[in-house]
Write a protein that holds these residues in place. Sequence first.
Motif, PDB file in Angstrom:
ATOM      1  N   CYS A  23       0.860  -1.178   0.000  1.00  0.00           N
ATOM      2  CA  CYS A  23       0.000   0.000   0.000  1.00  0.00           C
ATOM      3  C   CYS A  23       0.898   1.231   0.000  1.00  0.00           C
ATOM      4  O   CYS A  23       1.605   1.481   0.968  1.00  0.00           O
ATOM      5  N   TYR A  24       0.904   1.971  -1.109  1.00  0.00           N
ATOM      6  CA  TYR A  24       1.789   3.120  -1.268  1.00  0.00           C
ATOM      7  C   TYR A  24       1.009   4.416  -1.382  1.00  0.00           C
ATOM      8  O   TYR A  24      -0.061   4.444  -1.982  1.00  0.00           O
ATOM      9  N   LYS A  26       0.739   7.629  -3.359  1.00  0.00           N
ATOM     10  CA  LYS A  26       1.157   7.992  -4.713  1.00  0.00           C
ATOM     11  C   LYS A  26       2.086   9.208  -4.718  1.00  0.00           C
ATOM     12  O   LYS A  26       2.968   9.315  -5.562  1.00  0.00           O
ATOM     13  N   PRO A  33       6.821   5.316  -5.498  1.00  0.00           N
ATOM     14  CA  PRO A  33       6.180   4.048  -5.839  1.00  0.00           C
ATOM     15  C   PRO A  33       7.019   3.116  -6.718  1.00  0.00           C
ATOM     16  O   PRO A  33       6.686   1.940  -6.843  1.00  0.00           O
ATOM     17  N   HIS A  37       6.571  -0.849  -7.434  1.00  0.00           N
ATOM     18  CA  HIS A  37       6.486  -1.433  -8.785  1.00  0.00           C
ATOM     19  C   HIS A  37       7.522  -2.545  -8.950  1.00  0.00           C
ATOM     20  O   HIS A  37       7.235  -3.588  -9.542  1.00  0.00           O
ATOM     21  N   TYR A  48      -1.112  -4.740  -4.920  1.00  0.00           N
ATOM     22  CA  TYR A  48      -0.439  -3.442  -4.929  1.00  0.00           C
ATOM     23  C   TYR A  48      -1.476  -2.352  -5.123  1.00  0.00           C
ATOM     24  O   TYR A  48      -2.267  -2.400  -6.062  1.00  0.00           O
ATOM     25  N   GLU A  50      -1.957   2.045  -4.913  1.00  0.00           N
ATOM     26  CA  GLU A  50      -1.458   3.407  -4.705  1.00  0.00           C
ATOM     27  C   GLU A  50      -2.640   4.247  -4.250  1.00  0.00           C
ATOM     28  O   GLU A  50      -3.697   4.231  -4.881  1.00  0.00           O
ATOM     29  N   SER A  52      -4.173   7.992  -3.380  1.00  0.00           N
ATOM     30  CA  SER A  52      -3.995   9.408  -3.688  1.00  0.00           C
ATOM     31  C   SER A  52      -5.238  10.179  -3.251  1.00  0.00           C
ATOM     32  O   SER A  52      -6.356   9.721  -3.496  1.00  0.00           O
ATOM     33  N   THR A  93      -5.402   2.772  -8.606  1.00  0.00           N
ATOM     34  CA  THR A  93      -5.183   3.897  -7.711  1.00  0.00           C
ATOM     35  C   THR A  93      -6.498   4.215  -7.041  1.00  0.00           C
ATOM     36  O   THR A  93      -7.523   4.351  -7.708  1.00  0.00           O
TER      37      THR A  93
END
Length: 101
Positions: A23-24, A26, A33, A37, A48, A50, A52, A93
């Motif tokens: 869990c990133y 963005k 990120p 990736h 995965y 992202e 935002s 996303t």
Amino acid sequence: RAVRRFENMLQTVKKEDIPVGLCYGKEDPWIVPLWGHRAKRELPEAEYWEISPAGHCPHHEAPEAVNYLMSNWVKEMEIPAEARSKVVPVGSTLEIDPDEK
């Protein structure tokens, strides 16, 4: 040296068949990120996401989104693989409305 440890960790996770949910944020300015990736390429079965708008600490900046994603992921780990349905598509996303609380 950090890259070597990252690659070693990825190999260990792959070898031990450990489930991974990434869990990133963005907009993370420090750990872009790109690292997520890279992990996803090495671990194609990993989830995965992202988030935002979120930066380095998505669990603080968008706790509802992180909780939603990770709690559903954990629940899916408890279900046999053939019965799982994806809640959020891999690689998508999740856009968060900053005014919605």
